[in-house]
Design a protein around this motif. Sequence first.
Motif, PDB file in Angstrom:
ATOM      1  N   SER A 184       0.951  -1.194  -0.106  1.00 36.41           N
ATOM      2  CA  SER A 184       0.062  -0.196   0.018  1.00 36.41           C
ATOM      3  C   SER A 184       0.750   1.177   0.074  1.00 36.41           C
ATOM      4  CB  SER A 184      -1.039   0.050   1.086  1.00 36.41           C
ATOM      5  OG  SER A 184      -0.253  -0.060   2.490  1.00 36.41           O
ATOM      6  N   GLY A 185       0.432   2.249  -0.877  1.00 35.49           N
ATOM      7  CA  GLY A 185       0.921   3.550  -0.815  1.00 35.49           C
ATOM      8  C   GLY A 185       1.503   4.100  -2.243  1.00 35.49           C
ATOM      9  N   LEU A 186       2.128   5.200  -2.428  1.00 43.05           N
ATOM     10  CA  LEU A 186       2.350   5.597  -3.858  1.00 43.05           C
ATOM     11  C   LEU A 186       3.588   5.055  -4.080  1.00 43.05           C
ATOM     12  CD1 LEU A 186       2.018   7.628  -5.986  1.00 43.05           C
ATOM     13  CD2 LEU A 186       3.515   9.288  -4.604  1.00 43.05           C
ATOM     14  N   GLN A 187       3.755   4.202  -5.353  1.00 42.18           N
ATOM     15  CA  GLN A 187       4.683   3.476  -5.920  1.00 42.18           C
ATOM     16  C   GLN A 187       5.294   4.125  -7.124  1.00 42.18           C
ATOM     17  OE1 GLN A 187       6.147   1.078  -4.027  1.00 42.18           O
ATOM     18  NE2 GLN A 187       4.495   1.155  -2.312  1.00 42.18           N
ATOM     19  N   MET A 188       6.515   3.596  -7.706  1.00 42.90           N
ATOM     20  CA  MET A 188       6.819   3.921  -8.895  1.00 42.90           C
ATOM     21  C   MET A 188       7.522   2.819  -9.945  1.00 42.90           C
ATOM     22  SD  MET A 188      10.028   6.995  -9.338  1.00 42.90           S
ATOM     23  CE  MET A 188      10.450   7.371 -11.001  1.00 42.90           C
ATOM     24  N   LYS A 189       7.263   3.013 -11.101  1.00 44.02           N
ATOM     25  CA  LYS A 189       7.931   2.099 -12.138  1.00 44.02           C
ATOM     26  C   LYS A 189       8.471   2.817 -13.204  1.00 44.02           C
ATOM     27  CE  LYS A 189       3.235   1.256 -14.108  1.00 44.02           C
ATOM     28  NZ  LYS A 189       3.563   1.936 -15.479  1.00 44.02           N
ATOM     29  N   ILE A 190       9.345   2.028 -14.194  1.00 39.50           N
ATOM     30  CA  ILE A 190       9.611   2.557 -15.334  1.00 39.50           C
ATOM     31  C   ILE A 190       8.556   2.455 -16.414  1.00 39.50           C
ATOM     32  CG2 ILE A 190      11.523   2.291 -16.880  1.00 39.50           C
ATOM     33  CD1 ILE A 190      13.233   1.361 -15.165  1.00 39.50           C
ATOM     34  N   PRO A 191       8.120   3.641 -16.994  1.00 42.77           N
ATOM     35  CA  PRO A 191       7.041   3.328 -17.911  1.00 42.77           C
ATOM     36  C   PRO A 191       7.551   2.599 -19.060  1.00 42.77           C
ATOM     37  CG  PRO A 191       7.446   5.755 -17.201  1.00 42.77           C
ATOM     38  CD  PRO A 191       8.414   5.185 -16.693  1.00 42.77           C
ATOM     39  N   ILE A 192       6.631   1.986 -19.631  1.00 40.41           N
ATOM     40  CA  ILE A 192       6.816   1.199 -20.680  1.00 40.41           C
ATOM     41  C   ILE A 192       7.457  -0.180 -20.525  1.00 40.41           C
ATOM     42  CG2 ILE A 192       7.673   1.069 -23.443  1.00 40.41           C
ATOM     43  CD1 ILE A 192       7.627   3.929 -23.352  1.00 40.41           C
ATOM     44  N   VAL A 193       8.481   0.046 -19.748  1.00 43.90           N
ATOM     45  CA  VAL A 193       9.359  -0.997 -19.372  1.00 43.90           C
ATOM     46  C   VAL A 193       8.592  -2.048 -18.238  1.00 43.90           C
ATOM     47  CG1 VAL A 193      11.523  -1.696 -18.362  1.00 43.90           C
ATOM     48  CG2 VAL A 193      11.355  -0.006 -20.055  1.00 43.90           C
ATOM     49  N   ASP A 194       8.048  -1.541 -17.344  1.00 43.23           N
ATOM     50  CA  ASP A 194       7.144  -2.073 -16.388  1.00 43.23           C
ATOM     51  C   ASP A 194       5.857  -1.996 -16.296  1.00 43.23           C
ATOM     52  OD1 ASP A 194       9.998  -2.624 -15.155  1.00 43.23           O
ATOM     53  OD2 ASP A 194       9.806  -0.832 -13.764  1.00 43.23           O
ATOM     54  N   ARG A 195       5.383  -3.129 -15.938  1.00 44.94           N
ATOM     55  CA  ARG A 195       3.761  -2.970 -15.832  1.00 44.94           C
ATOM     56  C   ARG A 195       3.392  -3.766 -14.711  1.00 44.94           C
ATOM     57  NH1 ARG A 195       0.600  -7.315 -17.545  1.00 44.94           N
ATOM     58  NH2 ARG A 195       1.652  -9.377 -18.051  1.00 44.94           N
ATOM     59  N   ILE A 196       2.027  -3.307 -14.611  1.00 39.57           N
ATOM     60  CA  ILE A 196       1.322  -3.904 -13.263  1.00 39.57           C
ATOM     61  C   ILE A 196       0.778  -5.167 -13.779  1.00 39.57           C
ATOM     62  CG2 ILE A 196      -0.420  -3.703 -11.453  1.00 39.57           C
ATOM     63  CD1 ILE A 196       0.140  -0.740 -11.662  1.00 39.57           C
ATOM     64  N   ALA A 197       1.387  -6.280 -13.472  1.00 40.25           N
ATOM     65  CA  ALA A 197       0.602  -7.820 -13.820  1.00 40.25           C
ATOM     66  C   ALA A 197      -0.659  -7.965 -13.047  1.00 40.25           C
ATOM     67  CB  ALA A 197       1.457  -8.683 -13.609  1.00 40.25           C
ATOM     68  N   GLY A 198      -0.830  -7.703 -12.147  1.00 43.85           N
ATOM     69  CA  GLY A 198      -2.074  -7.995 -11.319  1.00 43.85           C
ATOM     70  C   GLY A 198      -1.947  -7.510  -9.763  1.00 43.85           C
TER      71      GLY A 198
END
Length: 313
Positions: A44-58
Amino acid sequence: MFPFVFPIIVIFLFIIFLSSFFTVKQQSAAIVERFGKFLSIRHSGLQMKIPIVDRIAGRMSLKIQQLDVIVETKTLDDVFVRLKISVQFMVISEKVYDAFYKLDYAHDQITSYVFDVVRAEVPKMKLDDVFVKKDDIAIAVKTELNDAMSDYGYDIIKTLVTDIDPDAQVKAAMNRINASEREKIAAQFEGDAARILIVERAKAEAESKRLQGQGIADQRREIARGLEESVDVLNRVGINSQEASALIVVTQHYDTLQSIGEHVNSNLILLPNSPQAGSDMLNNMVASFSASNQIGEAMKEAKNKKKENEKKQ
């Protein structure tokens, strides 16, 4: 052309920048993949990922969930029964990876295990035992599910047998049996109450007779005492006992006639009302007393002779 391209690039970069951030709700977890490969689990909370490279699988909920499973099976005494099993489970926060990647349909898996355990346990019991031992069935289901589902990242919190529904004809028969048992108990209570009532009535009647006899004895005792006092009074004025007795008998005789005459609704009764009648009554009483005394003395003498003969023998 260049002035129009620059704003588009800025907007595109801004959108990419915004897509770098995402939020995860409380009591849930997000699975992040990079180029289709597992990267990390975010809570829980605010998270960060690399656009296009990373994705939320579920995303997976870490809250307690409940699954209701209805199982139809047969008991040891060949009665078909439907059981509703409520399974409360949750994803273990440390095993979100296993829960997401090892098992696709957790509900179907849990349902299969519930069917397997219930259909193995219930056929060993009679219908009455199913109602009595429903907690044993729930414990057996929980034990089996814990052993199986812990490898997939699930924790079984509790299992409950929330409903047991036999066939309609069986329920009607059970209701008739219960009604018959209750009628039998009611009849027993009514019989006991009637028996107690009869006993209490008999006791009351016996007590009434005893008090009535005591009252008659007291009445006769008082009459005898009054006669004795009347004779003493008459003796003191020079009237002997025989004359006093005759006078008392005649007086009571006329008192009786007066009492009978006071009742206007009385039936016709013919009684002698001459003084001679009182004298005859007195003579009869004296003769009766004398005969009674003679009989009593004869009985005493016979009893004494019998005892003497027994001693001699």
